[in-house]
Motif scaffolding. Structure first.
Motif, PDB file in Angstrom:
ATOM      1  N   ALA A 141       0.824  -1.211   0.000  1.00 34.46           N
ATOM      2  CA  ALA A 141       0.000   0.000   0.000  1.00 34.46           C
ATOM      3  C   ALA A 141       0.855   1.256   0.000  1.00 34.46           C
ATOM      4  O   ALA A 141       0.550   2.238  -0.698  1.00 34.46           O
ATOM      5  N   LEU A 142       1.968   1.236   0.746  1.00 31.48           N
ATOM      6  CA  LEU A 142       2.838   2.410   0.812  1.00 31.48           C
ATOM      7  C   LEU A 142       3.505   2.671  -0.538  1.00 31.48           C
ATOM      8  O   LEU A 142       3.617   3.830  -0.976  1.00 31.48           O
ATOM      9  N   SER A 143       3.933   1.604  -1.225  1.00 35.64           N
ATOM     10  CA  SER A 143       4.530   1.773  -2.552  1.00 35.64           C
ATOM     11  C   SER A 143       3.531   2.376  -3.531  1.00 35.64           C
ATOM     12  O   SER A 143       3.851   3.297  -4.290  1.00 35.64           O
ATOM     13  N   LEU A 144       2.325   1.861  -3.518  1.00 34.11           N
ATOM     14  CA  LEU A 144       1.294   2.363  -4.430  1.00 34.11           C
ATOM     15  C   LEU A 144       0.946   3.814  -4.106  1.00 34.11           C
ATOM     16  O   LEU A 144       0.767   4.634  -5.018  1.00 34.11           O
ATOM     17  N   CYS A 145       0.870   4.130  -2.817  1.00 36.68           N
ATOM     18  CA  CYS A 145       0.601   5.519  -2.428  1.00 36.68           C
ATOM     19  C   CYS A 145       1.737   6.445  -2.874  1.00 36.68           C
ATOM     20  O   CYS A 145       1.494   7.592  -3.251  1.00 36.68           O
ATOM     21  N   GLY A 146       2.961   5.935  -2.820  1.00 34.29           N
ATOM     22  CA  GLY A 146       4.093   6.730  -3.266  1.00 34.29           C
ATOM     23  C   GLY A 146       3.996   7.079  -4.739  1.00 34.29           C
ATOM     24  O   GLY A 146       4.289   8.204  -5.146  1.00 34.29           O
ATOM     25  N   ILE A 147       3.573   6.109  -5.560  1.00 34.88           N
ATOM     26  CA  ILE A 147       3.390   6.364  -6.985  1.00 34.88           C
ATOM     27  C   ILE A 147       2.292   7.393  -7.206  1.00 34.88           C
ATOM     28  O   ILE A 147       2.432   8.327  -8.012  1.00 34.88           O
ATOM     29  N   VAL A 148       1.199   7.238  -6.476  1.00 42.58           N
ATOM     30  CA  VAL A 148       0.103   8.203  -6.580  1.00 42.58           C
ATOM     31  C   VAL A 148       0.589   9.589  -6.181  1.00 42.58           C
ATOM     32  O   VAL A 148       0.252  10.599  -6.801  1.00 42.58           O
ATOM     33  N   TRP A 149       1.427   9.640  -5.155  1.00 40.10           N
ATOM     34  CA  TRP A 149       1.972  10.914  -4.664  1.00 40.10           C
ATOM     35  C   TRP A 149       2.850  11.573  -5.723  1.00 40.10           C
ATOM     36  O   TRP A 149       2.785  12.780  -5.949  1.00 40.10           O
ATOM     37  N   VAL A 150       3.677  10.763  -6.404  1.00 41.48           N
ATOM     38  CA  VAL A 150       4.572  11.279  -7.436  1.00 41.48           C
ATOM     39  C   VAL A 150       3.789  11.761  -8.650  1.00 41.48           C
ATOM     40  O   VAL A 150       4.015  12.861  -9.177  1.00 41.48           O
ATOM     41  N   VAL A 151       2.873  10.929  -9.126  1.00 42.40           N
ATOM     42  CA  VAL A 151       2.126  11.245 -10.349  1.00 42.40           C
ATOM     43  C   VAL A 151       1.110  12.346 -10.108  1.00 42.40           C
ATOM     44  O   VAL A 151       0.721  13.066 -11.034  1.00 42.40           O
ATOM     45  N   GLY A 152       0.705  12.522  -8.846  1.00 38.10           N
ATOM     46  CA  GLY A 152      -0.326  13.509  -8.541  1.00 38.10           C
ATOM     47  C   GLY A 152       0.104  14.943  -8.718  1.00 38.10           C
ATOM     48  O   GLY A 152      -0.732  15.842  -8.793  1.00 38.10           O
ATOM     49  N   PHE A 155       7.537  15.394  -4.781  1.00 39.08           N
ATOM     50  CA  PHE A 155       8.097  14.318  -5.597  1.00 39.08           C
ATOM     51  C   PHE A 155       9.036  13.455  -4.755  1.00 39.08           C
ATOM     52  O   PHE A 155       8.955  12.224  -4.777  1.00 39.08           O
ATOM     53  N   TRP A 156       9.935  14.089  -4.003  1.00 39.77           N
ATOM     54  CA  TRP A 156      10.874  13.334  -3.184  1.00 39.77           C
ATOM     55  C   TRP A 156      10.152  12.544  -2.091  1.00 39.77           C
ATOM     56  O   TRP A 156      10.583  11.455  -1.715  1.00 39.77           O
ATOM     57  N   GLN A 157       9.064  13.098  -1.578  1.00 33.77           N
ATOM     58  CA  GLN A 157       8.265  12.356  -0.593  1.00 33.77           C
ATOM     59  C   GLN A 157       7.709  11.073  -1.209  1.00 33.77           C
ATOM     60  O   GLN A 157       7.729   9.999  -0.581  1.00 33.77           O
ATOM     61  N   GLY A 158       7.238  11.175  -2.445  1.00 34.28           N
ATOM     62  CA  GLY A 158       6.722   9.993  -3.138  1.00 34.28           C
ATOM     63  C   GLY A 158       7.809   8.958  -3.372  1.00 34.28           C
ATOM     64  O   GLY A 158       7.587   7.753  -3.210  1.00 34.28           O
ATOM     65  N   VAL A 159       9.008   9.417  -3.748  1.00 32.56           N
ATOM     66  CA  VAL A 159      10.143   8.508  -3.954  1.00 32.56           C
ATOM     67  C   VAL A 159      10.467   7.768  -2.658  1.00 32.56           C
ATOM     68  O   VAL A 159      10.711   6.553  -2.658  1.00 32.56           O
ATOM     69  N   ALA A 160      10.469   8.510  -1.548  1.00 34.69           N
ATOM     70  CA  ALA A 160      10.752   7.891  -0.250  1.00 34.69           C
ATOM     71  C   ALA A 160       9.695   6.845   0.101  1.00 34.69           C
ATOM     72  O   ALA A 160      10.018   5.781   0.652  1.00 34.69           O
ATOM     73  N   MET A 161       8.439   7.126  -0.221  1.00 32.53           N
ATOM     74  CA  MET A 161       7.356   6.177   0.070  1.00 32.53           C
ATOM     75  C   MET A 161       7.502   4.901  -0.755  1.00 32.53           C
ATOM     76  O   MET A 161       7.314   3.787  -0.249  1.00 32.53           O
ATOM     77  N   VAL A 162       7.843   5.062  -2.035  1.00 29.89           N
ATOM     78  CA  VAL A 162       8.046   3.891  -2.900  1.00 29.89           C
ATOM     79  C   VAL A 162       9.191   3.040  -2.367  1.00 29.89           C
ATOM     80  O   VAL A 162       9.098   1.807  -2.284  1.00 29.89           O
ATOM     81  N   THR A 163      10.296   3.686  -2.001  1.00 33.83           N
ATOM     82  CA  THR A 163      11.463   2.975  -1.492  1.00 33.83           C
ATOM     83  C   THR A 163      11.152   2.264  -0.181  1.00 33.83           C
ATOM     84  O   THR A 163      11.474   1.077  -0.004  1.00 33.83           O
ATOM     85  N   ALA A 164      10.510   2.975   0.740  1.00 40.55           N
ATOM     86  CA  ALA A 164      10.177   2.378   2.036  1.00 40.55           C
ATOM     87  C   ALA A 164       9.195   1.221   1.870  1.00 40.55           C
ATOM     88  O   ALA A 164       9.338   0.168   2.515  1.00 40.55           O
ATOM     89  N   GLY A 165       8.207   1.386   0.991  1.00 39.92           N
ATOM     90  CA  GLY A 165       7.248   0.324   0.761  1.00 39.92           C
ATOM     91  C   GLY A 165       7.904  -0.924   0.197  1.00 39.92           C
ATOM     92  O   GLY A 165       7.587  -2.059   0.603  1.00 39.92           O
ATOM     93  N   SER A 166       8.840  -0.740  -0.735  1.00 37.18           N
ATOM     94  CA  SER A 166       9.556  -1.873  -1.317  1.00 37.18           C
ATOM     95  C   SER A 166      10.394  -2.595  -0.267  1.00 37.18           C
ATOM     96  O   SER A 166      10.457  -3.830  -0.236  1.00 37.18           O
ATOM     97  N   LEU A 167      11.046  -1.822   0.606  1.00 35.01           N
ATOM     98  CA  LEU A 167      11.842  -2.428   1.671  1.00 35.01           C
ATOM     99  C   LEU A 167      10.977  -3.229   2.637  1.00 35.01           C
ATOM    100  O   LEU A 167      11.367  -4.318   3.079  1.00 35.01           O
ATOM    101  N   ILE A 168       9.796  -2.717   2.955  1.00 37.66           N
ATOM    102  CA  ILE A 168       8.886  -3.438   3.847  1.00 37.66           C
ATOM    103  C   ILE A 168       8.441  -4.741   3.197  1.00 37.66           C
ATOM    104  O   ILE A 168       8.386  -5.795   3.853  1.00 37.66           O
TER     105      ILE A 168
END
Length: 302
Positions: free
Chosen positions: A131-142, A276-289
């Motif tokens: 969910a965090l990875s997907l939210c990160g993508i939404v955050w970036v594209v938004g 944008f950087w917040q979204g990148v961090a969310m994608v990275t953190a989600g992938s690590l989880i």
């Protein structure tokens, strides 16, 4: 006397591969601006093929499992075409960097497919990781305001081809990772797959309306750097996973989106917003989880 690579050296090689992969988005976009989306991609994989043959040798096809050759070839070629053309057809440099992050949904999708296809067991917190990875993508594209459905619709509808290719590429690479794990039997067909990718792109270029390729010294140098970085990344990663610290390499690989974004912003002289950087961090953190939720959990029946 046979040279034996130390574990520390092999791990260093794997870490260098992560760094090289972090340059790919910015370099591919830059080459596409010089030679066109299709012609530039065809040149990159042609040069990359030459470097791979020099680094790892020509693949001995008779030793490869047939299922891996067939499925791996199709999936690898499809992914590389999706990645390179999504970046090449991006409306601008900022959008290219954005599409690079969309592509990095593949670790999340890899975990999902590993659970569904390979029977990989995972802890319950894999769900918030996805969910965090997907939210990160939404955050970036938004856009600049974070999650904005209007911004997402505007971005995607403005260039559905590039976004569709980037998203499809993430799914395809996730399938490739799981297929490779099941069928490859320790073989590495990347050199062959690069050649096939180049061949398909040259055919597509011949059928396209792109103008003739124009070379100059700076363009040729950048092309060699791009093809060399991609080829060396794959070659060094193979050394790392065979002889290095897999846990460290796996963890480091999930920071590729951060490295990629940082390098692309510098190379392409593009300003990125805090959102944008917040979204990148969310994608990275989600992938690590997601990765941590499956670590130490063998597949069912394994």
């Amino acid at each position: 006397m046979q040279f034996v690579l130390s574990r520390k050296t092999a791990t260093g090689a794997g870490l260098m591969a992560v760094v090289l992969w972090g340059t790919v988005v910015g370099l591919i976009r830059s080459i596409s601006e010089r030679f066109g989306p299709i012609g530039g991609a065809a040149l990159i994989y042609t040069v990359g093929s030459l470097f791979l043959v020099l680094l790892v040798g020509f693949p001995r096809l008779r030793t490869f499992p047939r299922r891996y050759l067939l499925s791996g070839s199709i999936l690898f070629v499809a992914y590389e075409i999706c990645l390179s053309l999504s970046l090449g057809f991006a409306a601008n440099r900022g959008q290219a960097i954005e599409l690079g992050i969309v592509n990095y949904l593949w670790p999340c999708f890899t975990v999902i497919l590993a659970i569904l296809i390979n029977g990989q067991r995972a802890r319950a917190w894999v769900v918030p990781g996805i969910a965090l990875s997907l939210c990160g993508i939404v955050w970036v594209v938004g856009g600049d305001g974070g999650i904005s459905w209007q911004g997402i619709v505007a971005n995607v509808s403005g260039n559905p081809l590039s976004y569709g290719l980037a998203f499809s590429g993430a799914i395809i690479w996730a399938v490739y990772c799981n297929v490779t794990k099941r069928y490859a039997d320790g073989k590495n067909g990347v050199a062959l797959f690069f050649m096939l990718t180049a061949a398909v792109l040259w055919i597509k270029y011949g059928m396209s309306a792109e103008p003739a390729l124009a070379f100059d010294g700076a363009a040729v140098l950048e092309l060699c750097v791009t093809g060399g970085a991609m080829a060396a990344g794959y070659a060094l990663w193979n050394v790392g996973i065979l002889n290095g610290n897999l846990t460290l390499l796996a963890t480091a690989s999930y920071f590729t989106p951060v490295l990629s974004t940082f390098f692309a912003a510098l190379w392409l002289s593009t300003h990125l917003t805090a959102a944008f950087w917040q979204g990148v961090a969310m994608v990275t953190a989600g992938s690590l989880i997601c990765w941590a939720a499956t670590r130490g959990r063998p597949a069912r029946g394994g």
